[in-house]
Structure formats: structure tokens, C-alpha cells
Design a protein around this motif. Structure first.
Motif, mmCIF file in Angstrom:
data_model
loop_
_atom_site.group_PDB
_atom_site.id
_atom_site.type_symbol
_atom_site.label_atom_id
_atom_site.label_comp_id
_atom_site.label_asym_id
_atom_site.label_seq_id
_atom_site.Cartn_x
_atom_site.Cartn_y
_atom_site.Cartn_z
ATOM 1 N N UNK A 143 0.849 -1.123 0.093
ATOM 2 C CA UNK A 143 0.050 -0.164 -0.153
ATOM 3 C C UNK A 143 0.874 1.274 0.030
ATOM 4 N N UNK A 144 1.555 1.324 -1.014
ATOM 5 C CA UNK A 144 2.337 2.717 -1.151
ATOM 6 C C UNK A 144 1.796 3.989 -1.055
ATOM 7 N N UNK A 145 0.648 4.224 -1.546
ATOM 8 C CA UNK A 145 -0.049 5.363 -1.434
ATOM 9 C C UNK A 145 -0.402 5.704 0.095
ATOM 10 N N UNK A 146 -0.700 4.465 0.884
ATOM 11 C CA UNK A 146 -1.166 4.878 2.168
ATOM 12 C C UNK A 146 0.302 5.096 3.044
ATOM 13 N N UNK A 147 1.241 4.452 2.679
ATOM 14 C CA UNK A 147 2.360 4.849 3.417
ATOM 15 C C UNK A 147 3.043 6.171 3.123
ATOM 16 N N UNK A 148 2.929 6.593 1.809
ATOM 17 C CA UNK A 148 3.295 7.846 1.494
ATOM 18 C C UNK A 148 2.323 8.946 2.204
ATOM 19 N N UNK A 149 1.035 8.549 2.479
ATOM 20 C CA UNK A 149 0.194 9.524 3.130
ATOM 21 C C UNK A 149 0.747 9.622 4.488
ATOM 22 N N UNK A 150 0.974 8.572 5.292
ATOM 23 C CA UNK A 150 1.326 8.508 6.848
ATOM 24 C C UNK A 150 2.630 9.333 6.843
ATOM 25 N N UNK A 151 3.450 9.022 5.616
ATOM 26 C CA UNK A 151 4.820 9.767 5.765
ATOM 27 C C UNK A 151 4.599 11.334 5.765
ATOM 28 N N UNK A 152 3.847 11.547 4.847
ATOM 29 C CA UNK A 152 3.700 13.131 4.901
ATOM 30 C C UNK A 152 2.643 13.735 5.840
ATOM 31 N N UNK A 153 1.959 12.946 6.388
ATOM 32 C CA UNK A 153 1.027 13.340 7.543
ATOM 33 C C UNK A 153 1.908 13.549 8.856
ATOM 34 N N UNK A 154 3.036 12.502 8.971
ATOM 35 C CA UNK A 154 4.015 12.716 10.073
ATOM 36 C C UNK A 154 4.860 14.138 10.181
ATOM 37 N N UNK A 155 4.996 14.544 8.645
ATOM 38 C CA UNK A 155 5.565 15.809 8.531
ATOM 39 C C UNK A 155 4.860 17.023 9.237
ATOM 40 N N UNK A 156 3.514 17.189 8.644
ATOM 41 C CA UNK A 156 2.633 18.171 9.363
ATOM 42 C C UNK A 156 2.091 17.875 10.891
ATOM 43 N N UNK A 157 2.197 16.888 11.240
ATOM 44 C CA UNK A 157 1.636 16.687 12.773
ATOM 45 C C UNK A 157 2.556 17.346 13.777
ATOM 46 N N UNK A 158 3.963 17.555 13.665
ATOM 47 C CA UNK A 158 4.683 18.007 14.709
ATOM 48 C C UNK A 158 4.917 19.593 14.227
ATOM 49 N N UNK A 159 4.294 20.157 12.998
ATOM 50 C CA UNK A 159 4.694 21.537 12.782
ATOM 51 C C UNK A 159 3.611 22.178 12.076
ATOM 52 N N UNK A 160 3.397 23.457 12.474
ATOM 53 C CA UNK A 160 2.456 24.150 11.792
ATOM 54 C C UNK A 160 3.029 25.527 11.006
ATOM 55 N N UNK A 161 4.140 25.195 10.617
ATOM 56 C CA UNK A 161 5.048 26.268 9.873
ATOM 57 C C UNK A 161 3.998 26.267 8.676
ATOM 58 N N UNK A 162 3.593 25.463 7.849
ATOM 59 C CA UNK A 162 3.132 25.417 6.511
ATOM 60 C C UNK A 162 1.618 26.148 6.677
ATOM 61 N N UNK A 163 0.977 26.116 7.820
ATOM 62 C CA UNK A 163 -0.137 26.755 7.890
ATOM 63 C C UNK A 163 0.270 28.159 8.073
ATOM 64 N N UNK A 164 1.334 28.598 8.935
ATOM 65 C CA UNK A 164 1.761 29.919 8.987
ATOM 66 C C UNK A 164 2.118 30.418 7.714
ATOM 67 N N UNK A 165 2.642 29.884 6.656
ATOM 68 C CA UNK A 165 3.103 30.369 5.535
ATOM 69 C C UNK A 165 1.854 30.573 4.640
ATOM 70 N N UNK A 166 0.826 29.894 4.521
ATOM 71 C CA UNK A 166 -0.440 30.030 3.902
ATOM 72 C C UNK A 166 -0.985 31.284 4.449
#
Length: 384
Positions: A166-189
Motif C-alpha cells: 500500500x504505497x499510497x497509504x504509506x506515502x500519506x502517513x509519511x507526509x502526515x508525519x511531517x505536518x503533525x509536528x509543525x504548523x509552519x506550513x499553516x503560517x506560510x499560508x
């Protein structure tokens, strides 16, 4: 993104992969971890490959993974590894099986020369090249952090031809892991939409206030939702219904994003101005009429703790007034704001009573009670 993982797996074979690998003068895998090599993207004719590479480049940039993807680089093409520009023998290593660094590394270190010599049939004269590469890797790995570990592990597994279910699911979890610990991308928006600048210190303080403003989990969650951009705006909706992102308040705005809906809409100006005047009266001081203070709730650090507590409750109630009028062309009113604040007041008082903290509650709400009593005689206050 699934294609990126498949590119890196030497055991994965497909006609589309063979075609895409031949589109560039260098291996497409070498581009993934090297920002300087990504200039090749602009010269590509295939829109699918071009968009895939641009998406991956955006992920790296937004989550600051540049220092952490060193293991995915190809030593023969790494633009920062100077020896490969002076010695073509590094490219000869590709034919022997040495491509990406992660395949010849373990625990952040390059494998010993003896192991590489035995595994990839290197020669004695390759030892000096090995020392150059090891020195380079050691320096680069010092800057690496644990950010994006799960995502990078997917690439490492792929390079090692390990099965990834399930490559897509693993990719999603990996990307989600990046955003769970930082809200910098929200600040940028927020910064991009509002043309504002929020420092990291201010951003941290803003989030801290959200989780300290009330005793109610419900209201804390609402404050979090308003900052995290939880509510769907016309700008977001237009991506999947193909309708123009026009503001529902009929203000004429053709790109109604979060910043517009919550702050910048002309229909809301009187509402925010009335709230601003009320806050200045309550706290008896000058308060900037700007989004960083009024919407995000960033107040001067020298304010008393009780005032910080109260102002953030009042601002949460203000934003709730906006969502109460969601999809309505009407603006919320200051009376609606008072009603919502009174609801919070009642629940906070019950909580304070149960926890035997009525004295503290009275101190925190004193300025609000003093302000609202003459404006709303229908409100009843007892034991004040």
C-alpha cells in the motif's frame, strides 16, 4: 508521488518507467534529492513527470528536508560533491551497482571500504575516492535531523528493493508525519494570503494562547480550528466543484480565501471595528486594528495574565460570530458577539465554582462584566 517511489526501486519494472528514465541526460532518481539538479525539470516535455518532480520539490521545500535527504543522493551526480566533477570514475561505480548513498550506508555512516570492495568489486585505487565520499557524507549527516524519517525510510526501502505494501497509504502517513509536528506550513499560508509576516516566536505564542484561553475543550478546539484553516472557503471549494471562488457576502471579491473570509472582507469591517473599539474600552489601552492582534490574538507580552486570558476568550467569541453567519451575506453583530461571550462566561463560571476558583474567575472577568453591564441590561450577573 507513487511514481517517485517506483523510480527508486531497481526491481520495479514497467514500460512507463523505462520511458520516463530516458527523458533526461542524467538518472531521474539523482534529481530527487538534489535541488541544483532540479533545473532539469524545466526542460522536460512530459507534463506528468514534470508535475511529479515539482510536487516532490515542493514537499522538500515546505518541510525543509534538504539536509535530511542526503542519503537519497547519487554520489556520481551530487552537485555538492566536488570530486565527482573532477573524477569520472565515480560514474563508473554506477555500472558496479553503487548509485544512491543509502544503499551503501548504515546508521548514518558509510559502510567500510572492505565491505564495498567485496560487494561491488571495487579496486584498490578506489580507496582514495572512498575516503573523499566518506568525508563528504560525515559532514552532511551532521546537519540531518529526524524530520521526515518515515517518508525517507520509504525511499530507502524502495532503493533496497524491499516490498512496500500500500504505497499510497504509506506515502500519506509519511507526509502526515511531517505536518503533525509543525504548523509552519499553516503560517506560510496565512502570510501569503494576508501579505503579513508572523515570526516564529509570535506564531508559538498565538498557539499557546489558544490552548489556555478557556477551561472548555470545545472552545479551545474551535480556536484551533479557526487557526488551522479547518473551515471550507470558496477558494478551497473551487478546486473540486469548478465554481469561481466568489465571496458569499457579495462583496465582489473573486478569491475568497481564509484570510478574506475571516478578516479582510469589506462586509466584516464594521464588525471588526466595533469589536476593536470594545476591546480598547475594556482594557483601557491602544490595540492595533490589525489581523495579527485581532484575529490571531497576539497581544503584547507585558499584558497581565488575566488580560491575556480574557482578550483571547473575547476574540474566540468574535470568530465564532463569523462562523455563526457562515454562508450568509450578513455580517455578524456586536450583540451576537456579546451573546456568545455570555455563553462562555456562564460555562466558565460553573467550572470555576466546581473547582473552587471563583475568586480567580471574578478577577479574570471583572473588566468584561464592567463593560457589558450597561450595554446589555438583559444579562444577569450574580455574586460579583
Amino acid at each position: 508521488m507513487r511514481a517517485v517511489i517506483c523510480w527508486c526501486n531497481p526491481s520495479y519494472t514497467a514500460q512507463w518507467k523505462n520511458l520516463e528514465e530516458k527523458m533526461l541526460p542524467i538518472p531521474i532518481q539523482a534529481i530527487l534529492a538534489d535541488n541544483n539538479l532540479q533545473t532539469y525539470i524545466n526542460n522536460m516535455d512530459n507534463p506528468w513527470v514534470k508535475q511529479t518532480l515539482k510536487t516532490w520539490k515542493t514537499v522538500i521545500k515546505e518541510h525543509k528536508l534538504e539536509a535530511n535527504i542526503i542519503a537519497l543522493k547519487w554520489c556520481a551526480y551530487d552537485s555538492e560533491f566536488i570530486p565527482n566533477k573532477l573524477d569520472s570514475s565515480f560514474k563508473d561505480w554506477i555500472a558496479k551497482g553503487i548509485t544512491d548513498l543509502c544503499s551503501i550506508m548504515k546508521d548514518g555512516k558509510l559502510l567500510s571500504f572492505e565491505i564495498l570492495k567485496r560487494t561491488y568489486l571495487l579496486e584498490k585505487q578506489d580507496f582514495y575516492r572512498y575516503l573523499q565520499l566518506r568525508h563528504y557524507v560525515d559532514i552532511k549527516m551532521k546537519n540531518a535531523t529526524k524530520t521526515g524519517t518515515h517518508l525517507i525510510d520509504l525511499f530507502i526501502k524502495s532503493y533496497k528493493s524491499e516490498t512496500i505494501d500500500r504505497i499510497v497509504s504509506c506515502l500519506y502517513k509519511g507526509l502526515l508525519d511531517l505536518t503533525l509536528h509543525s504548523t509552519s506550513y499553516i503560517k506560510i499560508k496565512w502570510e501569503k494570503e494576508g501579505g503579513i509576516n508572523i515570526s516564529e516566536e509570535e506564531w508559538t505564542a498565538i498557539w499557546k494562547y489558544q490552548w489556555m484561553c478557556t477551561s472548555s475543550q470545545k472552545w479551545r478546539e474551535f480556536g484551533w480550528k479557526s487557526l488551522i484553516r479547518y473551515f471550507i472557503t470558496p477558494s478551497q471549494k473551487s478546486h473540486y466543484d469548478n465554481n469561481p471562488p466568489v465571496c458569499w457576502r457579495n462583496c465582489g471579491n473573486q478569491s475568497a480565501n481564509h484570510y478574506h473570509i475571516f478578516w479582510d472582507c469589506s462586509v466584516l469591517r464594521d464588525y471588526w471595528r466595533e469589536i476593536h473599539n470594545a476591546l480598547q474600552y475594556i482594557f483601557q489601552c491602544e490595540i492595533p486594528l490589525e489581523s495579527k492582534t485581532m484575529f490571531f490574538g497576539h497581544v503584547p507580552q507585558e499584558w497581565p495574565k488575566s488580560d491575556k486570558h480574557l482578550v483571547n476568550i473575547l476574540l474566540v467569541a468574535c470568530k465564532k460570530g463569523i462562523t455563526r453567519k457562515w454562508l450568509s451575506s450578513e455580517s455578524p453583530t456586536i450583540n451576537l458577539w456579546m451573546d456568545i461571550t455570555m455563553d462562555i462566561y456562564k460555562m466558565e463560571k460553573i467550572t470555576a465554582f466546581v473547582n473552587h476558583k471563583l475568586d480567580k474567575f471574578t478577577l479574570y472577568w471583572e473588566k468584561w462584566v464592567k463593560y457589558v453591564t450597561p450595554h446589555r441590561p438583559d444579562f444577569t450577573f450574580t455574586n460579583q
